[in-house]
Design a protein around this motif. Structure first.
Motif, mmCIF file in Angstrom:
data_model
loop_
_atom_site.group_PDB
_atom_site.id
_atom_site.type_symbol
_atom_site.label_atom_id
_atom_site.label_comp_id
_atom_site.label_asym_id
_atom_site.label_seq_id
_atom_site.Cartn_x
_atom_site.Cartn_y
_atom_site.Cartn_z
ATOM 1 N N LEU A 76 -4.588 17.006 -8.592
ATOM 2 C CA LEU A 76 -3.375 16.230 -8.342
ATOM 3 C C LEU A 76 -2.937 16.357 -6.876
ATOM 4 N N ALA A 77 -3.035 17.577 -6.335
ATOM 5 C CA ALA A 77 -2.648 17.790 -4.934
ATOM 6 C C ALA A 77 -3.563 16.979 -4.011
ATOM 7 N N ASP A 78 -4.875 16.966 -4.328
ATOM 8 C CA ASP A 78 -5.811 16.163 -3.523
ATOM 9 C C ASP A 78 -5.468 14.682 -3.599
ATOM 10 N N MET A 79 -5.147 14.249 -4.836
ATOM 11 C CA MET A 79 -4.795 12.832 -5.012
ATOM 12 C C MET A 79 -3.587 12.471 -4.155
ATOM 13 N N LYS A 80 -2.587 13.361 -4.167
ATOM 14 C CA LYS A 80 -1.374 13.082 -3.383
ATOM 15 C C LYS A 80 -1.699 13.020 -1.894
ATOM 16 N N ASP A 81 -2.581 13.907 -1.445
ATOM 17 C CA ASP A 81 -3.006 13.897 -0.037
ATOM 18 C C ASP A 81 -3.660 12.569 0.330
ATOM 19 N N GLU A 82 -4.579 12.131 -0.550
ATOM 20 C CA GLU A 82 -5.312 10.891 -0.277
ATOM 21 C C GLU A 82 -4.378 9.682 -0.298
ATOM 22 N N ILE A 83 -3.419 9.699 -1.235
ATOM 23 C CA ILE A 83 -2.450 8.586 -1.303
ATOM 24 C C ILE A 83 -1.637 8.559 -0.001
ATOM 25 N N HIS A 84 -1.279 9.746 0.469
ATOM 26 C CA HIS A 84 -0.499 9.846 1.707
ATOM 27 C C HIS A 84 -1.302 9.285 2.891
ATOM 28 N N LYS A 85 -2.602 9.662 2.942
ATOM 29 C CA LYS A 85 -3.460 9.183 4.034
ATOM 30 C C LYS A 85 -3.588 7.668 3.987
ATOM 31 N N MET A 86 -3.832 7.161 2.756
ATOM 32 C CA MET A 86 -4.053 5.722 2.622
ATOM 33 C C MET A 86 -2.778 4.945 2.972
ATOM 34 N N THR A 87 -1.625 5.506 2.613
ATOM 35 C CA THR A 87 -0.366 4.844 2.958
ATOM 36 C C THR A 87 -0.255 4.748 4.485
ATOM 37 N N GLY A 88 -0.675 5.803 5.169
ATOM 38 C CA GLY A 88 -0.640 5.800 6.634
ATOM 39 C C GLY A 88 -1.563 4.742 7.210
ATOM 40 N N ILE A 89 -2.789 4.651 6.673
ATOM 41 C CA ILE A 89 -3.761 3.675 7.188
ATOM 42 C C ILE A 89 -3.239 2.249 6.975
ATOM 43 N N VAL A 90 -2.729 2.006 5.766
ATOM 44 C CA VAL A 90 -2.234 0.665 5.441
ATOM 45 C C VAL A 90 -1.060 0.300 6.357
ATOM 46 N N SER A 91 -0.195 1.276 6.604
ATOM 47 C CA SER A 91 0.953 0.995 7.469
ATOM 48 C C SER A 91 0.487 0.748 8.913
ATOM 49 N N ASP A 92 -0.523 1.506 9.382
ATOM 50 C CA ASP A 92 -1.055 1.282 10.740
ATOM 51 C C ASP A 92 -1.714 -0.090 10.856
ATOM 52 N N LEU A 93 -2.467 -0.463 9.799
ATOM 53 C CA LEU A 93 -3.133 -1.772 9.807
ATOM 54 C C LEU A 93 -2.106 -2.896 9.875
ATOM 55 N N LEU A 94 -1.052 -2.736 9.100
ATOM 56 C CA LEU A 94 -0.005 -3.754 9.073
ATOM 57 C C LEU A 94 0.672 -3.845 10.446
ATOM 58 N N THR A 95 0.930 -2.694 11.053
ATOM 59 C CA THR A 95 1.553 -2.689 12.393
ATOM 60 C C THR A 95 0.679 -3.457 13.377
ATOM 61 N N LEU A 96 -0.656 -3.152 13.372
ATOM 62 C CA LEU A 96 -1.535 -3.807 14.342
ATOM 63 C C LEU A 96 -1.662 -5.310 14.076
ATOM 64 N N ALA A 97 -1.747 -5.685 12.794
ATOM 65 C CA ALA A 97 -1.868 -7.109 12.467
ATOM 66 C C ALA A 97 -0.603 -7.852 12.902
ATOM 67 N N ARG A 98 0.551 -7.237 12.660
ATOM 68 C CA ARG A 98 1.813 -7.868 13.068
ATOM 69 C C ARG A 98 1.933 -7.914 14.583
ATOM 70 N N ALA A 99 1.462 -6.839 15.233
ATOM 71 C CA ALA A 99 1.527 -6.808 16.703
ATOM 72 C C ALA A 99 0.653 -7.928 17.284
ATOM 73 N N ASP A 100 -0.553 -8.105 16.710
ATOM 74 C CA ASP A 100 -1.458 -9.170 17.160
ATOM 75 C C ASP A 100 -0.807 -10.534 17.028
ATOM 76 N N ALA A 101 -0.077 -10.702 15.942
ATOM 77 C CA ALA A 101 0.530 -12.007 15.678
ATOM 78 C C ALA A 101 1.828 -12.179 16.466
ATOM 79 N N GLY A 102 2.194 -11.162 17.255
ATOM 80 C CA GLY A 102 3.439 -11.211 18.036
ATOM 81 C C GLY A 102 4.654 -11.181 17.119
ATOM 82 N N ALA A 103 4.466 -10.612 15.920
ATOM 83 C CA ALA A 103 5.548 -10.650 14.928
ATOM 84 C C ALA A 103 6.400 -9.381 14.922
ATOM 85 N N ILE A 104 6.181 -8.508 15.913
ATOM 86 C CA ILE A 104 7.021 -7.305 15.946
ATOM 87 C C ILE A 104 8.024 -7.439 17.078
ATOM 88 N N GLU A 105 9.271 -7.342 16.698
ATOM 89 C CA GLU A 105 10.308 -7.453 17.711
ATOM 90 C C GLU A 105 10.668 -6.051 18.193
#
Ligand code: ADP
Length: 261
Positions: A76-105
């Motif tokens: 369970l602890a490993d699962m929580k770690d992996e979920i935490h990592k994946m949440t970080g990756i997804v949030s970074d991907l979203l930031t970069l995609a939005r930045a590319d689209a000029g959608a971040i103010e």
């Protein structure tokens, strides 16, 4: 006559090249923006199931009636770690995609960066302590900076977090804030130096590319997606600044950011 014919031929060739370039450029542009939209949509859609997974894992961990074997607790602890990592990756991907689209103010304001730096150091102190790394903050000049507080804090967090990650036990990480005069006016300088593994010259530009990690095998033990420095570079450029790295393998690295004040 010959010169005339050659000239006409050149004009026709240039025209054809232009049309060809035009024809190929449009679909290429379209496919880039489609790819961007896809990444933005995919990362956006992944956020909800990830939140559900995280709250479910937390609920299982909190349930008193649930007597878990030590093996299940580890899983369970490993699962929580992996979920935490994946949440970080997804949030970074979203930031970069939005930045590319000029959608971040950016919300730029004049603010004192020193307390922000102190807060980040406090936040990262425990992970430095875990590795017996000494973390210092040197403030040479505490002038107010003009920029987006949240993004500049994210930038410093990425750099300090990296320095801790890529510095072996017992090392040192120094964050310095200073103001420097240049031909184009005053610059706010943030530098993060470490006594870590360093980066070979051939990789020093590539590390700012998305998903690039020096030596995938070595980096495998260290969590990360290779998106941190791409985001750091975007934040610096959005403030009309510059980020550079100087590093010696086996000795350490210094990341230096300068932003016009
Ligand atoms: P991540 O740390 O998630 O892999 P980054 O984009 O932040 O991704 O960094 C890219 C790569 O640059 C890292 O994988 C690492 O190889 C290298 N790197 C970054 N910061 C440092 C540092 N302070 N010392 C040594 N190598 C570093």
């Amino acid at each position: 006559v010959l010169i005339g014919i050659s000239f006409v031929f050149l004009l026709v060739a240039a025209g054809a090249a232009h049309i060809l370039a035009g024809r190929t450029m449009i679909p290429l542009k379209r496919s880039f923006s489609r790819q961007r939209e896809f990444v933005a949509d995919a990362s956006h859609e992944l956020r909800t199931p990830l939140t559900v997974l995280r709250t479910s894992a937390d609920a299982i961990a909190r349930d008193d009636k649930n007597v878990m074997s030590s093996f299940s607790q580890l899983v369970l602890a490993d699962m929580k770690d992996e979920i935490h990592k994946m949440t970080g990756i997804v949030s970074d991907l979203l930031t970069l995609a939005r930045a590319d689209a000029g959608a971040i103010e950016l919300f730029k304001e004049r603010f004192d960066f020193a307390p922000e730096a102190e807060r980040i150091i406090r936040m990262l102190e425990p992970s430095a302590e875990e590795k017996n790394i000494q973390l210092f903050l040197q403030i040479y000049h505490a002038n107010a900076i003009y920029g987006d507080k949240e993004r500049l804090s994210q930038l410093l967090t990425i750099l300090v977090d990296n320095s801790i990650k890529y510095t072996p036990r017992g090392g040192t990480v120094i964050v310095a804030l200073a103001v420097e005069e240049s031909d184009s006016g005053s610059l706010f300088r943030i530098s993060v130096s470490d006594t870590g593994v360093g980066i070979e010259a051939e990789h020093q530009q590539q590390i700012f590319e998305r998903f690039f990690r020096v030596d995938q095998n070595r980096s495998r033990d260290t969590s990360g997606s290779g998106l941190g420095l791409a985001i750091a570079q975007w934040i610096v450029e959005a403030h009309n600044g510059k980020i550079t790295v100087s590093s010696e393998p086996g000795k350490g690295s210094t990341f230096a950011v300068s932003i016009p004040m």
